[in-house]
Design an enzyme around this catalytic site. Structure first.
Site, PDB file in Angstrom:
ATOM      1  CG  HIS A   7      -0.410   0.091   2.508  1.00 48.71           C
ATOM      2  ND1 HIS A   7       0.027  -1.170   3.263  1.00 48.71           N
ATOM      3  CD2 HIS A   7      -0.099   1.184   3.235  1.00 48.71           C
ATOM      4  CE1 HIS A   7       0.541  -0.536   4.556  1.00 48.71           C
ATOM      5  NE2 HIS A   7       0.492   0.795   4.379  1.00 48.71           N
ATOM      6  CD  GLU A  43      -5.643   1.764   9.328  1.00 47.90           C
ATOM      7  OE1 GLU A  43      -5.434   0.662   8.579  1.00 47.90           O
ATOM      8  OE2 GLU A  43      -4.656   2.013   9.976  1.00 47.90           O
ATOM      9  CD  GLN A  60      -2.305   2.495   6.202  1.00 49.67           C
ATOM     10  OE1 GLN A  60      -1.289   2.889   5.813  1.00 49.67           O
ATOM     11  NE2 GLN A  60      -2.752   1.670   7.260  1.00 49.67           N
ATOM     12  CG  HIS A  84       3.485   4.697   5.214  1.00 52.32           C
ATOM     13  ND1 HIS A  84       2.547   5.126   5.830  1.00 52.32           N
ATOM     14  CD2 HIS A  84       3.039   3.466   4.910  1.00 52.32           C
ATOM     15  CE1 HIS A  84       1.526   4.559   5.953  1.00 52.32           C
ATOM     16  NE2 HIS A  84       1.887   3.451   5.413  1.00 52.32           N
ATOM     17  CD  GLU A 134       2.899  -0.190   7.143  1.00 54.66           C
ATOM     18  OE1 GLU A 134       2.260  -0.830   8.117  1.00 54.66           O
ATOM     19  OE2 GLU A 134       2.740   0.650   6.645  1.00 54.66           O
TER      20      GLU A 134
END
Length: 148
Positions: A7, A43, A60, A84, A134
């Site tokens: 994502h 989220e 996301q 991110h 991530e």
């Protein structure tokens, strides 16, 4: 080691307005919504596509639920936008160790719970070309963290 872009996290001030934009502009629908108290965010995961390994790629959307959350601080410094990028892996602990062995600082000593029952670990942006990164192991994939 990595199977897909899991994502892209996008920080926003108004989750409902952001969802409406991505729905009306691109036709993306919400696949999952939750409040993550640990990370201080509300989220929504918008599914973009599936992959051959059974995973999917998502946007996301992240709205802070408290002023001291990392996303709130990001919004104060940078405004709305990409927060991110996340890479999918079948073994987040193994991938974290491998990346750490290549000199990248892993911010989570142990993988922790993430969205939709996943296990996650973050990498230091200063070691990743300025990009907060991530690592994500989807729920039900890879080694069982409980060893059962």
């Amino acid at each position: 080691m990595f199977t897909r872009i899991d994502h892209v996290g996008i920080a926003c001030r108004d989750l409902d307005a952001a969802v409406a934009f991505y729905r009306s502009t691109y036709g993306f629908e919400v696949a999952h919504e939750e409040v993550n108290e640990e990370q201080g965010v509300r989220e929504a995961m918008l599914r973009v596509s599936g992959t051959d390994d059974g995973g999917a790629s998502y946007l996301q959307l992240l709205e802070p639920v408290r002023d001291d959350s990392p996303v709130a601080k990001f919004l104060d410094r940078h405004g709305e936008g990409v927060h991110h990028v996340a890479f999918g892996t079948g073994d987040v602990a193994g991938a974290s160790a491998a990346v750490a062995g290549r000199g990248v600082r892993v911010l989570d000593a142990e993988p922790r719970p993430g969205s939709m029952g996943s296990r996650i670990a973050f990498l230091h942006p200063k070691d990743c070309g300025g990009v907060l990164t991530e690592l994500v192991q989807a729920a039900g994939s890879g080694p069982d963290p409980e060893g059962s």
